[in-house]
Scaffold this motif. Structure first.
Motif, PDB file in Angstrom:
ATOM      1  N   UNK A 154      -6.135 -21.568  34.095  1.00  0.00           N
ATOM      2  CA  UNK A 154      -7.599 -21.586  34.051  1.00  0.00           C
ATOM      3  C   UNK A 154      -8.235 -20.765  35.171  1.00  0.00           C
ATOM      4  N   UNK A 155      -8.007 -19.470  35.113  1.00  0.00           N
ATOM      5  CA  UNK A 155      -8.575 -18.563  36.096  1.00  0.00           C
ATOM      6  C   UNK A 155      -9.386 -17.476  35.424  1.00  0.00           C
ATOM      7  N   UNK A 156      -9.920 -16.541  36.178  1.00  0.00           N
ATOM      8  CA  UNK A 156     -10.807 -15.518  35.618  1.00  0.00           C
ATOM      9  C   UNK A 156     -10.162 -14.637  34.567  1.00  0.00           C
ATOM     10  N   UNK A 157      -8.838 -14.562  34.536  1.00  0.00           N
ATOM     11  CA  UNK A 157      -8.203 -13.677  33.559  1.00  0.00           C
ATOM     12  C   UNK A 157      -8.219 -14.232  32.130  1.00  0.00           C
ATOM     13  N   UNK A 158      -8.745 -15.462  31.948  1.00  0.00           N
ATOM     14  CA  UNK A 158      -8.912 -15.948  30.571  1.00  0.00           C
ATOM     15  C   UNK A 158      -9.896 -15.064  29.804  1.00  0.00           C
ATOM     16  N   UNK A 159     -10.784 -14.399  30.524  1.00  0.00           N
ATOM     17  CA  UNK A 159     -11.722 -13.487  29.863  1.00  0.00           C
ATOM     18  C   UNK A 159     -10.962 -12.291  29.300  1.00  0.00           C
ATOM     19  N   UNK A 160     -10.007 -11.791  30.050  1.00  0.00           N
ATOM     20  CA  UNK A 160      -9.159 -10.731  29.517  1.00  0.00           C
ATOM     21  C   UNK A 160      -8.381 -11.238  28.309  1.00  0.00           C
ATOM     22  N   UNK A 161      -8.023 -12.510  28.320  1.00  0.00           N
ATOM     23  CA  UNK A 161      -7.340 -13.081  27.163  1.00  0.00           C
ATOM     24  C   UNK A 161      -8.178 -12.979  25.898  1.00  0.00           C
ATOM     25  N   UNK A 162      -9.478 -13.233  26.009  1.00  0.00           N
ATOM     26  CA  UNK A 162     -10.358 -13.101  24.843  1.00  0.00           C
ATOM     27  C   UNK A 162     -10.414 -11.653  24.377  1.00  0.00           C
ATOM     28  N   UNK A 163     -10.405 -10.718  25.312  1.00  0.00           N
ATOM     29  CA  UNK A 163     -10.407  -9.292  24.948  1.00  0.00           C
ATOM     30  C   UNK A 163      -9.112  -8.922  24.229  1.00  0.00           C
ATOM     31  N   UNK A 164      -8.002  -9.466  24.724  1.00  0.00           N
ATOM     32  CA  UNK A 164      -6.706  -9.225  24.074  1.00  0.00           C
ATOM     33  C   UNK A 164      -6.724  -9.775  22.640  1.00  0.00           C
ATOM     34  N   UNK A 165      -7.329 -10.944  22.463  1.00  0.00           N
ATOM     35  CA  UNK A 165      -7.384 -11.544  21.128  1.00  0.00           C
ATOM     36  C   UNK A 165      -8.269 -10.750  20.182  1.00  0.00           C
ATOM     37  N   UNK A 166      -9.328 -10.130  20.691  1.00  0.00           N
ATOM     38  CA  UNK A 166     -10.158  -9.280  19.824  1.00  0.00           C
ATOM     39  C   UNK A 166      -9.325  -8.149  19.243  1.00  0.00           C
ATOM     40  N   UNK A 167      -8.402  -7.650  20.040  1.00  0.00           N
ATOM     41  CA  UNK A 167      -7.468  -6.606  19.559  1.00  0.00           C
ATOM     42  C   UNK A 167      -6.505  -7.194  18.532  1.00  0.00           C
ATOM     43  N   UNK A 168      -5.951  -8.377  18.836  1.00  0.00           N
ATOM     44  CA  UNK A 168      -4.950  -8.974  17.944  1.00  0.00           C
ATOM     45  C   UNK A 168      -5.563  -9.404  16.607  1.00  0.00           C
ATOM     46  N   UNK A 169      -6.763  -9.962  16.642  1.00  0.00           N
ATOM     47  CA  UNK A 169      -7.358 -10.508  15.429  1.00  0.00           C
ATOM     48  C   UNK A 169      -8.093  -9.470  14.599  1.00  0.00           C
TER      49      UNK A 169
END
Length: 307
Positions: free
Chosen positions: A271-286
């Motif tokens: 639960x750190x600031x890189x969860x935002x990058x996780x959402x960006x990664x998911x936009x690519x995956x989905x």
């Protein structure tokens, strides 16, 4: 200010606030940013080596479904005392993920000078971003923390805007392979922000193991593999735990070639600031959409049809 971080996500926050130089102690799992933490003394150790155990053996070692985790990690109290911290950052969310708050409190009570202890226990995306402000206030950089939170929220809004109006694939995110465990807490919100419909786990939920039949019944269009603490390479090495299950080939996600292996520790488990990058990664995956920097194979790649 002398900071000891006993939570990898807290170390991420300290770095995000530009205070890495004040970090005098960390856990053995704090690995980001690598250039900032490399020379910082380690004050914790694990009671077992995850590298030599299977997912099932690791689960059994940490207490199975109960997630007791009471003796997973040791805290070197002598080393902690020698560091003379002004602030100790810890957590009270999951004893499997880091040294327990109770253990830290016991250790700090006997330290000379009485360092301030801040326990972080976010469950949602908003909680995660708000933790940055709580840490910033304690460390005397409240305005910088507010600015960084605003920047991160703007990035999340950009992901939502980029995926708005698109068909929303049905998504199951797996946080552990054996036993099978769905990803809860903030991960369903990451999926929603990236234009997907999260299945099985609800936002903010502390999940429990699920049966494989629950995944088959959900019939996800996309399957995300992001085991807690596992690198993508390690996840790939244990893919047989899923691909050998009955009905694997019948899942829409498998038939459609949409099973993704993701870097869980970097972007989804902590639960750190890189969860935002996780959402960006998911936009690519989905959706194949770029939001932010291009997604690299180290962050996300497709499992091959052959498994």
């Amino acid at each position: 200010m002398r900071i000891v971080s006993l939570l990898p996500a807290a170390t991420d926050i300290v770095a995000e606030l530009g205070l890495s130089a004040d970090l005098v102690g960390r856990t053995h799992e704090c690995d980001w940013p690598p250039e900032a933490v490399a020379g910082v003394p380690v004050v914790t150790a694990a009671e077992f080596s995850a590298d030599t155990l299977s997912s099932r053996e690791i689960s059994d070692a940490v207490g199975g479904a109960a997630h007791r985790g009471s003796s997973l990690y040791t805290l070197d109290t002598d080393a902690l005392a020698a560091l003379s911290p002004d602030v100790v950052l810890t957590q009270d969310l999951c004893d499997v993920c880091a040294v327990s708050y109770e253990g830290v409190s016991r250790a700090v009570r006997v330290l000379e000078g009485g360092p301030k202890v801040l326990s972080l226990e976010p469950r949602t995306l908003d909680d995660v971003l708000d933790c940055m402000v709580r840490v910033g206030e304690l460390l005397g950089v409240r305005e910088a923390a507010l600015a960084r939170r605003a920047d991160l929220r703007a990035r999340l809004d950009a992901v939502r805007a980029a995926t708005a109006g698109r068909p929303r694939p049905r998504v199951v995110a797996v946080e552990w392979l054996d036993p099978l465990w769905p990803a809860g807490h903030w991960v369903p919100e990451q999926i929603t922000a990236a234009g997907g419909e999260p299945l099985i786990a609800a936002p903010g939920e502390h999940t429990r193991p699920m049966e494989w039949d629950a995944v088959r019944a959900a019939r996800p269009d996309v399957l995300l593999l992001l085991p807690c603490g596992f690198s993508p390479k390690r996840t790939l090495a244990e893919r047989h735990l899923l691909t050998a299950l009955p009905g694997w080939d019948e899942l829409p996600a498998v038939r459609g070639g949409r099973v993704w292996v993701l870097d869980g520790p970097a972007y989804f488990n902590r639960p750190g600031p890189r969860v935002v990058r996780g959402a960006e990664v998911l936009a690519h995956a989905l959706h194949g959409i770029r939001s932010g920097a291009p997604v690299t194979p180290a962050e996300a790649f497709l499992l091959t049809p052959a498994g």
